[in-house]
Design an enzyme around this catalytic site. Structure first.
Site, PDB file in Angstrom:
ATOM      1  N   PRO A  84       0.819  -1.219   0.000  1.00  0.00           N
ATOM      2  CG  PRO A  84      -0.776  -1.569   1.641  1.00  0.00           C
ATOM      3  CD  PRO A  84       0.545  -2.079   1.154  1.00  0.00           C
ATOM      4  CB  CYS A  85       2.306   3.467  -2.023  1.00  0.00           C
ATOM      5  SG  CYS A  85       3.706   2.410  -1.635  1.00  0.00           S
ATOM      6  CD  GLN A  86      -3.325   3.035   1.042  1.00  0.00           C
ATOM      7  OE1 GLN A  86      -2.154   3.105   1.393  1.00  0.00           O
ATOM      8  NE2 GLN A  86      -4.115   2.040   1.369  1.00  0.00           N
ATOM      9  CG  PHE A  88       3.383   7.210  -3.602  1.00  0.00           C
ATOM     10  CD1 PHE A  88       4.054   8.329  -3.195  1.00  0.00           C
ATOM     11  CD2 PHE A  88       3.888   5.969  -3.252  1.00  0.00           C
ATOM     12  CE1 PHE A  88       5.227   8.240  -2.463  1.00  0.00           C
ATOM     13  CE2 PHE A  88       5.065   5.854  -2.524  1.00  0.00           C
ATOM     14  CZ  PHE A  88       5.734   7.000  -2.121  1.00  0.00           C
TER      15      PHE A  88
END
Length: 394
Positions: A84-86, A88
């Site tokens: 998860p890299c919300q 970005f």
């Protein structure tokens, strides 16, 4: 031949289903979301539930994955997943996540380093490619940015970390519509080869215009027309929004309204900047769907059925993401929308799996290899594709 694969951050398992349809075998999946666990169990999938950070801290050897998958490390064909890299994401207000070395990406890298699969697949949001580690102060000139404030500094860390594991990598932003998915959905795909094999990104198979209908973009109408009269679980719009949506034609949005209704519909946002294409948007049967998000009823990212005054239903969501009709997704309506909206379309997953198998089996043809890089970009322009396709090889 078996191709044992370990899936991390698996969600509703859209990527996994695509890889399995290509011929890989998902031996175990993992996620921290209780509804994703329930979805996996409902579909008889082998699953490890828990926070990956905690699981690795308790067992750095990753035997919790290997034992559950019933494989030895040297038997693992691939490790796949989307940490998860919300922060970005370009879908909302974008903020810098901070150094990726402090994020769940590092747990993904740890599993690769420990198990040493032949290949890995990492997928993520397009915005990761241009995100900075530190958000620059407002008004600061770009010429004065520190290295960590520069656009792309976060992805530079991601790329360097993966290369330092000893893997050859290729990466690029792929649009699912180019792979037979009835949806415009751009995802960053990173593929890695432990043995320095001639890995490459999937070559597009579907185009906006093509002399053979088999190879044209799949449309929303093709995906949902046969189920739209029995939508099942479905969100709802407020009465006021429905009254406005009745005046929006198929394929239109708030700009299709008479001026007086535009002002009423948009309120304070009427004079604000930005494209605002998601406001009061009614979809078009004859085009791929816009990117599905985790809810179809939010004001700025509304997804209204082409002819009915309601949002897309969860069944229609699942069709657009290409989940099998018999795939059970557990939870409330909100939980189901979220799981489907976060998934990788199975058609894109299948194309990725086919690449891994073609490399592993030595069946990648010279003609296929020639279509990589800028030649792919040219070929798309020649057949009339309007959405950019980029390939980058490290």
């Amino acid at each position: 031949m078996r191709y044992p694969t370990i899936s991390l951050f698996s969600g509703a398992m859209g990527l996994d289903l695509g890889l399995e349809s290509a011929g890989l075998e998902i031996k175990v999946a993992q996620d921290f979301d209780k509804w994703c666990e329930k979805t996996a169990i409902a579909n008889n999938k082998n699953f490890v539930f828990g926070d990956i950070k905690r699981l690795i801290n308790e067992d750095p050897s990753c035997s919790f994955l290997l034992k559950k998958a019933d494989v030895k490390a040297d038997e693992v064909f691939a490790v796949v997943g989307g940490p998860p890299c919300q922060a970005f994401s370009t879908a909302g207000k974008r903020e810098s996540l901070g150094d990726p070395r402090g994020s769940l990406f590092m747990e993904f890298a740890h599993v690769i380093k420990t198990i040493r699969p032949r290949f890995f697949v990492m997928e993520n949001v397009k915005g990761l490619t241009s995100a900075s580690i530190v958000k620059p102060p407002k008004g600061k000139k770009k010429s004065e940015y520190t290295e960590d404030e520069m656009p792309g500094s976060a992805f530079k860390v991601v790329k360097q970390t993966l290369e330092n594991l000893g893997y050859k990598i290729v990466y690029g932003v792929l649009d699912a519509a180019h792979f037979g998915v009835p949806q415009f959905r751009e995802r960053l795909i990173i593929l890695g080869s432990r043995d320095n094999e001639d890995i490459y990104l999937p070559v597009p198979t579907h185009f906006q215009r093509h002399q053979d209908p088999t190879y044209r973009w799949r449309t929303l109408g093709e995906a949902i027309r046969d189920i739209e009269d029995e939508p099942g679980i479905c969100g709802s719009f407020s009465k006021d929004r429905v009254e406005i949506l009745k005046h929006v034609p198929m394929g239109g949005n708030w700009r299709s309204l008479p001026i007086e209704l535009q002002v009423k519909a948009m309120g304070g946002a009427y004079k604000s900047g930005g494209g605002k294409t998601g406001f009061f948007r009614r979809l078009d049967y004859n085009q791929p769907s816009p990117t599905l998000l985790t809810s179809p009823v939010q004001k700025a990212t509304l997804l209204c059925h082409p002819t009915k005054d309601r949002p897309l239903s969860v069944r229609e969501y699942a069709r657009i993401q290409q989940f099998p009709d018999n795939w059970s997704i557990e939870g409330s309506a909100d939980d189901i929308y979220r799981q489907i909206g976060n998934a990788v379309p199975t058609g894109l997953g299948k194309a990725i799996g086919q690449v891994l198998l073609s490399v592993a089996e030595g069946s990648a043809t010279v003609q296929t290899k020639r279509l990589r890089g800028t030649s792919v970009h040219r070929s798309l322009n020649e057949v009339g594709a309007t959405r950019e396709f980029k390939v980058v090889e490290a």
